[in-house]
Design a protein around this motif. Structure first.
Motif: not given
Length: 390
Positions: A96-99, A180-181, A183-189, A370-372
């Motif tokens: 939940d931190a930037p990047g 889906v990124a 960082s999004s809850t739309q991503n199933d993971a 290198n997450f982003k």
């Protein structure tokens, strides 16, 4: 003429001196051979094994200068020796931190690193051991043979989903964590952590969109079902089982299955932490066909299942990675290099890798953040590390 010979001799002397110094130093980098500890890994210097140290040092200097984003560690094991080990500055993982970047630290040998999806490869190891020890009869068994609390989902041909299809991510369940990124809850993971359903229900309620065993879909959900199966088959959660049968025999004390769901279930899709040296030990275990210090911890046959692509699992391109076209075995990624032969690896988001090169008798470990941005470790391998090891 004598004067000319003298000048030429001096020039040659300084050229040789400069070349020799490049074996251990560069402009901003000083190579130090790994330190011998009591962890079971034997160390040696690059030069002693006649490895081109200039290439390795060049790579390390570029990593240190941020040429490849955030790489936290690089370890190289060749011909039964750890010949290179270094750690760099970078951020701890924080979703939940930037990047997804938390505290900024200098990494070191004693600091455990989040493995992300490289954790999945350890799930596979545990299943290989569980089958060898008789806890599980076969990978061809239906998943519902080991899911007594979820029999209400045994419908609509889901009984054809087997342990093998979970291990190879060909279960056929509808799942999407690549478009889906993260960082999004739309991503199933990610959505699986925020659902009101327990994590196994979150997966099993989904429809089958492919015949099990015929189509690859990268799925952390498949791994979560495997975690439940292992628990029911052995009477142990994966943290207990892996400690008893894998980490204990390897002398690994850094293991931490840190990520858990609200109901207490361990995240088997990405919840393990290890130090890079301990990651390396697992790579060495696989390099040696499942043997560590004379003890057969996992069968050679299971290592082969991990290190070779399964059925339809060819021609895959991993988002955010520069590995190119790869295959997938029992939760390990595979690749064939023209010059360096076969490679298979445990791989995690952001640049966590345990890479086994049987033809080079080598293992290479990376960690990073290198997450982003694109992970460019294959560039490091092909331009610097692999040519040096050949």
């Amino acid at each position: 003429m004598k004067k000319l010979l003298k000048i030429t001799g001096i020039a040659i002397f300084f050229f040789v001196l400069a070349a020799a110094s490049c074996n251990s130093t560069s402009k901003n980098y000083n190579y130090q051979p790994p330190k011998q500890t009591n962890d079971g890994l034997q160390v040696q210097s690059l030069e002693t094994l006649a490895i081109d140290s200039t290439l390795i040092i060049d790579a390390a200097e570029r990593i240190k200068n941020g040429k490849y984003g955030e790489i936290h560690s690089m370890l190289i094991y060749k011909n039964d020796k750890l010949v290179f080990e270094d750690y760099f500055e970078g951020h701890k993982y924080q979703w939940d931190a930037p990047g997804h970047k938390g505290d900024y630290i200098t990494w070191d040998p004693a600091t455990s690193h989040v493995l992300q999806s490289a954790s999945k490869s350890f799930v596979s190891i545990c299943f290989g051991i569980a089958i060898e020890k008789g806890f599980i009869e076969s990978v061809d068994q239906s998943i519902f043979d080991y899911l007594p609390n979820y029999q209400n989902f045994n419908a609509d041909n889901k009984n054809y989903v087997t342990i093998k299809t979970l291990l190879t991510m060909t279960s056929g369940f509808q799942w999407d964590e690549w478009s889906v990124a993260l960082s999004s809850t739309q991503n199933d993971a990610i959505g699986i952590y925020f659902s009101e359903l327990d994590p196994v229900e979150f997966v099993l309620e989904r429809p089958l969109i492919a015949v099990p065993g015929t189509y690859f879909t990268y799925s952390g959900g498949d791994m979560q079902i495997l975690g439940e199966i292992l628990k029911n088959a052995t009477g142990m959660n994966i943290d207990e089982f892996s400690q008893k049968y894998l980490f204990g025999p390897l002398g690994i004390e850094s293991n931490d299955w840190w990520l858990k769901f609200e109901n207490g279930a361990i995240s088997t899709g990405g919840g393990l932490k290890l130090t890079p040296r301990d990651m390396l030990k697992v790579g060495v275990l696989f390099l040696n066909d499942g043997v560590w210090n004379g003890q057969q911890i996992i069968s050679k046959e299971w290592v082969e299942k991990c290190g070779n692509p399964f059925g339809p699992n060819y021609g895959i391109k991993i988002p955010g990675e520069d590995l190119g076209i790869v295959g997938y075995g029992y939760t390990w990624w595979t690749k064939q290099y023209d010059e360096y032969g076969r490679m298979y690896c445990a791989l995690g988001w952001g640049g966590q890798k345990i890479m086994v090169f049987p033809d080079l008798n080598a293992v290479i470990v990376f960690t990073g953040a290198n997450f982003k941005s694109k992970v460019k470790q294959n560039h490091i391998l092909e331009k610097y590390v692999l040519p040096a090891l050949q």
